[in-house]
Design a protein around this motif. Structure first.
Motif, short mmCIF file in Angstrom:
data_model
loop_
_atom_site.label_atom_id
_atom_site.label_comp_id
_atom_site.label_asym_id
_atom_site.label_seq_id
_atom_site.Cartn_x
_atom_site.Cartn_y
_atom_site.Cartn_z
N MET A 1 7.42 -53.37 -21.72
CA MET A 1 6.74 -53.13 -22.95
C MET A 1 5.41 -53.87 -22.98
N ILE A 2 5.39 -55.07 -22.47
CA ILE A 2 4.16 -55.85 -22.52
C ILE A 2 3.07 -55.19 -21.69
N VAL A 3 3.40 -54.77 -20.48
CA VAL A 3 2.42 -54.12 -19.61
C VAL A 3 1.94 -52.81 -20.24
N GLY A 4 2.88 -52.00 -20.72
CA GLY A 4 2.50 -50.75 -21.37
C GLY A 4 1.67 -50.98 -22.62
N GLY A 5 1.99 -52.02 -23.36
CA GLY A 5 1.23 -52.35 -24.56
C GLY A 5 -0.20 -52.72 -24.24
N PHE A 6 -0.39 -53.48 -23.17
CA PHE A 6 -1.75 -53.85 -22.81
C PHE A 6 -2.52 -52.69 -22.19
N LEU A 7 -1.81 -51.72 -21.61
CA LEU A 7 -2.49 -50.52 -21.10
C LEU A 7 -2.99 -49.65 -22.26
N LEU A 8 -2.27 -49.65 -23.38
CA LEU A 8 -2.65 -48.86 -24.54
C LEU A 8 -3.34 -49.71 -25.61
N PHE A 9 -3.85 -50.86 -25.23
CA PHE A 9 -4.42 -51.83 -26.16
C PHE A 9 -5.69 -51.31 -26.81
N ASP A 10 -5.78 -51.49 -28.11
CA ASP A 10 -6.97 -51.13 -28.88
C ASP A 10 -7.37 -52.34 -29.72
N SER A 11 -8.47 -52.97 -29.35
CA SER A 11 -8.86 -54.22 -30.02
C SER A 11 -9.21 -54.03 -31.49
N SER A 12 -9.50 -52.81 -31.92
CA SER A 12 -9.81 -52.57 -33.34
C SER A 12 -8.59 -52.80 -34.23
N ASN A 13 -7.39 -52.82 -33.64
CA ASN A 13 -6.19 -53.09 -34.42
C ASN A 13 -6.10 -54.55 -34.88
N PHE A 14 -6.93 -55.41 -34.32
CA PHE A 14 -6.91 -56.82 -34.70
C PHE A 14 -7.93 -57.14 -35.80
N LYS A 15 -8.52 -56.11 -36.39
CA LYS A 15 -9.47 -56.33 -37.48
C LYS A 15 -8.87 -55.79 -38.76
N PRO A 16 -8.64 -56.61 -39.75
CA PRO A 16 -8.85 -58.05 -39.82
C PRO A 16 -7.75 -58.79 -39.08
N PHE A 17 -8.07 -59.98 -38.57
CA PHE A 17 -7.10 -60.74 -37.80
C PHE A 17 -5.93 -61.18 -38.67
N VAL A 18 -6.23 -61.68 -39.87
CA VAL A 18 -5.19 -61.99 -40.85
C VAL A 18 -5.43 -61.07 -42.03
#
Length: 96
Positions: A1-18
């Protein structure tokens, strides 16, 4: 899951961080709920009498295990949020 998650990673999902609707109390609730993932490590102490050089090996093995588990847990959480926006993650089926 971790490897697959980082392959499909979208940094815009971390905005806003909190997210403002959760705030600091939401971060604290998440940290408290992740604490329950560590229950059971104290059971290792019950079998300490059977270990060779338990005074040295038992604390070392517990610390190494906790570091590995914490690293995997944080990586899985980052991968989950990187794959999917926090608003789309089900509170019932997410981990915790």
């Amino acid at each position: 899951m971790i490897v697959g998650g980082f392959l499909l990673f979208d940094s815009s999902n971390f905005k806003p961080f909190v997210p403002p609707e959760f705030g600091a109390s939401g971060v604290l609730r998440g940290a408290v709920s992740s604490f329950f993932g560590y229950l059971g490590f104290d059971a290792v102490c019950c079998v300490a009498g059977e270990a060779i050089n338990a005074e040295r090996n038992l604390p070392l093995s517990i610390m190494i295990t906790l570091i590995i588990v914490t690293t995997l847990y944080v990586a899985a959480a980052i991968a989950l949020v990187g794959m999917q926006n926090y608003e789309e993650i089900s509170p019932e089926s997410g981990f915790p």
